[in-house]
Design a protein around this motif. Structure first.
Motif, PDB file in Angstrom:
ATOM      1  N   VAL A 242      71.461 113.972 -77.394  1.00 27.51           N
ATOM      2  CA  VAL A 242      70.659 112.733 -77.417  1.00 27.51           C
ATOM      3  C   VAL A 242      71.405 111.620 -76.680  1.00 27.51           C
ATOM      4  CG1 VAL A 242      69.716 110.907 -78.893  1.00 27.51           C
ATOM      5  CG2 VAL A 242      69.408 113.306 -79.531  1.00 27.51           C
ATOM      6  N   ALA A 243      72.687 111.467 -76.960  1.00 24.97           N
ATOM      7  CA  ALA A 243      73.473 110.410 -76.299  1.00 24.97           C
ATOM      8  C   ALA A 243      73.507 110.618 -74.793  1.00 24.97           C
ATOM      9  CB  ALA A 243      74.893 110.399 -76.871  1.00 24.97           C
ATOM     10  N   LYS A 244      73.684 111.875 -74.356  1.00 26.55           N
ATOM     11  CA  LYS A 244      73.704 112.150 -72.911  1.00 26.55           C
ATOM     12  C   LYS A 244      72.345 111.869 -72.267  1.00 26.55           C
ATOM     13  CE  LYS A 244      77.344 115.692 -73.037  1.00 26.55           C
ATOM     14  NZ  LYS A 244      77.673 117.134 -72.882  1.00 26.55           N
ATOM     15  N   VAL A 245      71.266 112.260 -72.933  1.00 28.24           N
ATOM     16  CA  VAL A 245      69.924 112.053 -72.366  1.00 28.24           C
ATOM     17  C   VAL A 245      69.612 110.562 -72.258  1.00 28.24           C
ATOM     18  CG1 VAL A 245      67.449 112.409 -72.749  1.00 28.24           C
ATOM     19  CG2 VAL A 245      69.051 114.293 -73.125  1.00 28.24           C
ATOM     20  N   MET A 246      69.962 109.808 -73.281  1.00 27.06           N
ATOM     21  CA  MET A 246      69.716 108.362 -73.228  1.00 27.06           C
ATOM     22  C   MET A 246      70.539 107.719 -72.109  1.00 27.06           C
ATOM     23  SD  MET A 246      67.333 107.561 -75.381  1.00 27.06           S
ATOM     24  CE  MET A 246      67.490 105.759 -75.394  1.00 27.06           C
ATOM     25  N   ASP A 247      71.829 108.068 -72.030  1.00 22.06           N
ATOM     26  CA  ASP A 247      72.730 107.422 -71.055  1.00 22.06           C
ATOM     27  C   ASP A 247      72.468 107.859 -69.618  1.00 22.06           C
ATOM     28  OD1 ASP A 247      73.946 106.061 -73.100  1.00 22.06           O
ATOM     29  OD2 ASP A 247      75.668 107.402 -73.255  1.00 22.06           O
ATOM     30  N   ARG A 248      72.120 109.137 -69.421  1.00 21.37           N
ATOM     31  CA  ARG A 248      72.022 109.676 -68.068  1.00 21.37           C
ATOM     32  C   ARG A 248      70.588 109.715 -67.545  1.00 21.37           C
ATOM     33  NH1 ARG A 248      75.810 115.083 -68.796  1.00 21.37           N
ATOM     34  NH2 ARG A 248      77.660 114.035 -69.685  1.00 21.37           N
ATOM     35  N   CYS A 249      69.604 109.726 -68.432  1.00 25.69           N
ATOM     36  CA  CYS A 249      68.206 109.907 -68.001  1.00 25.69           C
ATOM     37  C   CYS A 249      67.326 108.718 -68.368  1.00 25.69           C
ATOM     38  CB  CYS A 249      67.619 111.182 -68.611  1.00 25.69           C
ATOM     39  SG  CYS A 249      68.540 112.693 -68.238  1.00 25.69           S
ATOM     40  N   ILE A 250      67.162 108.464 -69.666  1.00 28.04           N
ATOM     41  CA  ILE A 250      66.177 107.475 -70.114  1.00 28.04           C
ATOM     42  C   ILE A 250      66.546 106.067 -69.650  1.00 28.04           C
ATOM     43  CG2 ILE A 250      65.019 106.445 -72.104  1.00 28.04           C
ATOM     44  CD1 ILE A 250      64.218 109.352 -71.725  1.00 28.04           C
ATOM     45  N   LEU A 251      67.754 105.610 -69.989  1.00 26.65           N
ATOM     46  CA  LEU A 251      68.124 104.228 -69.661  1.00 26.65           C
ATOM     47  C   LEU A 251      68.196 103.972 -68.154  1.00 26.65           C
ATOM     48  CD1 LEU A 251      70.671 103.591 -72.546  1.00 26.65           C
ATOM     49  CD2 LEU A 251      68.359 102.647 -72.313  1.00 26.65           C
ATOM     50  N   PRO A 252      68.775 104.897 -67.338  1.00 26.52           N
ATOM     51  CA  PRO A 252      68.715 104.669 -65.890  1.00 26.52           C
ATOM     52  C   PRO A 252      67.285 104.631 -65.352  1.00 26.52           C
ATOM     53  CG  PRO A 252      70.382 106.320 -66.415  1.00 26.52           C
ATOM     54  CD  PRO A 252      69.625 106.053 -67.679  1.00 26.52           C
ATOM     55  N   THR A 253      66.393 105.404 -65.939  1.00 23.02           N
ATOM     56  CA  THR A 253      64.989 105.377 -65.499  1.00 23.02           C
ATOM     57  C   THR A 253      64.351 104.043 -65.841  1.00 23.02           C
ATOM     58  OG1 THR A 253      64.801 107.776 -65.784  1.00 23.02           O
ATOM     59  CG2 THR A 253      62.747 106.509 -65.712  1.00 23.02           C
ATOM     60  N   VAL A 254      64.576 103.560 -67.050  1.00 23.40           N
ATOM     61  CA  VAL A 254      63.996 102.269 -67.465  1.00 23.40           C
ATOM     62  C   VAL A 254      64.521 101.151 -66.567  1.00 23.40           C
ATOM     63  CG1 VAL A 254      63.884 100.590 -69.352  1.00 23.40           C
ATOM     64  CG2 VAL A 254      63.612 103.029 -69.830  1.00 23.40           C
TER      65      VAL A 254
END
Length: 424
Positions: A242-254
């Motif tokens: 979850v931490a990796k997905v938020m840091d590497r995918c979701i937040l950079p996309t937002v």
């Protein structure tokens, strides 16, 4: 509040069920809805793509908040039209919904903002797509650029199969205009999972993960479908993932979408491939998954309306989400022949008895009531038998116990939903 939910599937039944639990919900409408949603909401006979009709209804009935379920009206700009009319809505703008409306646009965003994903090419010319396939070899993945109801993806195990997919999508137009452009990408190995976050344009709040079962047959065999079942939580999505997905995918996309002048608000659904503890993004969807939404709403203990309002009003910062520890599992019952041709209008009985099984709720997708008041099948995926339990095994047992009480000779389901979690 007066709330309008747009859609008619199992996802929308799950949303109406959750919205009705909110103390913020007064009158609830659903357009066009289905036979099961009628238990919670007043059905409104307006098609999801009749954006002008939906805006007029919301205005005429003083609707305070509109929740858009499916991707097609989001891509068509329904949220833009509602907000232009002064009506609050949950979901991305048309510009932001291009993350699902165009796989090519989505892949370009991932590349630009250094988000881990499969290598790819974009093609409007069939010969160029075929040359790329021959050069890379198989296995390889061929996707329509546009919307194809979750079915415009071929995971080709041979070059010949991939070339045939190009001909079907671009030449035969089996998915219509969605195949005018193709994305061809490398095949990723690992375990798939679905991860969801709620976004207000700036802040992203992780929700929960689920695992879907895309193939039509037991043992993950046969063609891809819109989804034959799901469960949540997904054991493969650990807190570290979850931490990796938020840091590497979701937040950079937002951040990237805001920088592009297309701020993203709504549900961001990340399809993941996880290999050796490292997640890569397969694709984004711009709404809750179906059938993943069914299991998420079964586990959600927070007020869904309060969360969606906070996202639409750009005030997610500081919010939190509470989930039941109990797993939830949904088994989809579909019409025989799905995802190919199937019969409509067949009668389904035993639903009330099935719904009495402990921990079970029967969520409708492709259903209606006939002149005699009987529930009849109107679509391919027709029911979502959803169960909670202390373990995945208990939830699974309850769901299949309920299915045994449903009388629908023209229907079928997979019998191994949840197998990955049970195997663990």
């Amino acid at each position: 509040m007066k709330i309008l939910v747009v859609g008619s599937g199992g996802r929308e039944h799950a949303l109406c069920w959750a919205i009705r639990r909110s103390p913020l919900c007064g009158d609830l409408f659903c357009a066009p809805g289905n036979a099961g949603i009628a238990e919670f909401a007043t059905l409104v006979p307006i098609d999801v793509l009749d954006t002008d009709g939906l805006v007029s209804f919301a205005r005429d009935h003083a609707v305070d908040f509109v929740v858009v379920g499916p991707e097609a009206p989001l891509v068509a700009g329904l949220v833009d039209k509602l907000e232009a009319a002064g009506i609050k809505a949950f979901g991305p703008s048309a510009a932001a919904a291009a993350l699902e409306g165009s796989k090519g646009f989505m892949k370009d965003i991932l590349a630009k903002y250094d988000i881990p994903t499969a290598a790819y090419g974009r093609f409007t010319d069939a010969d160029a797509a075929k040359a790329f396939i021959r050069a890379r070899g198989a296995p390889i993945v061929v996707k329509t650029d546009g919307l194809a109801a979750g079915k415009g993806v071929v995971v080709a195990t041979s070059v010949e199969e991939a070339l045939a997919a190009v001909d079907a999508m671009m030449g035969d137009k089996v998915f219509g205009a969605a195949g005018d452009e193709l994305v061809v990408e490398e095949f990723l190995t690992g375990e798939e999972a679905s991860f969801f976050a709620i976004v207000d344009g700036i802040t992203a709040l992780p929700l929960a993960a689920a695992q879907d079962h895309k193939r039509v047959g037991d043992g993950d065999t046969g063609p891809n479908t819109g989804g034959m079942g799901a469960y949540s939580p997904a054991p493969v999505v650990t807190p570290e993932i979850v931490a990796k997905v938020m840091d590497r995918c979701i937040l950079p996309t937002v951040r990237g979408m805001a920088a592009e002048g297309k701020p993203y608000r709504g549900i961001l659904f990340a399809g993941l491939m996880i290999d050796k503890g490292e997640p890569k993004l397969l694709e984004y969807n711009v709404r809750f998954g179906d059938p993943e939404c069914q299991v998420l709403m079964a586990r959600l203990e927070s007020d869904i309306v309060a969360l969606m309002l906070a996202a639409s009003e750009r005030r997610l910062a500081g919010q939190s989400v509470t989930w039941s520890d109990d797993p939830a599992l949904v088994v989809v019952m579909a019409a025989k022949g799905y995802p190919g041709s199937y019969q409509k209008g067949t009668v389904i009985s035993g639903l009330e008895e099935a719904g009495l099984v402990e921990g079970v709720r029967i969520l409708h997708a492709g259903t209606a009531r006939d002149k005699e008041g009987r529930v009849v099948a109107t679509g391919g995926r027709v029911l979502g038998v959803t169960a909670r339990g202390a373990t995945v095994a208990e939830a699974q047992a309850r769901a299949y116990q309920a299915i045994e009480k449903i009388c629908w000779p023209e229907g079928f389901c997979r019998h191994d939903i949840g197998w990955r979690a049970l195997e663990r």
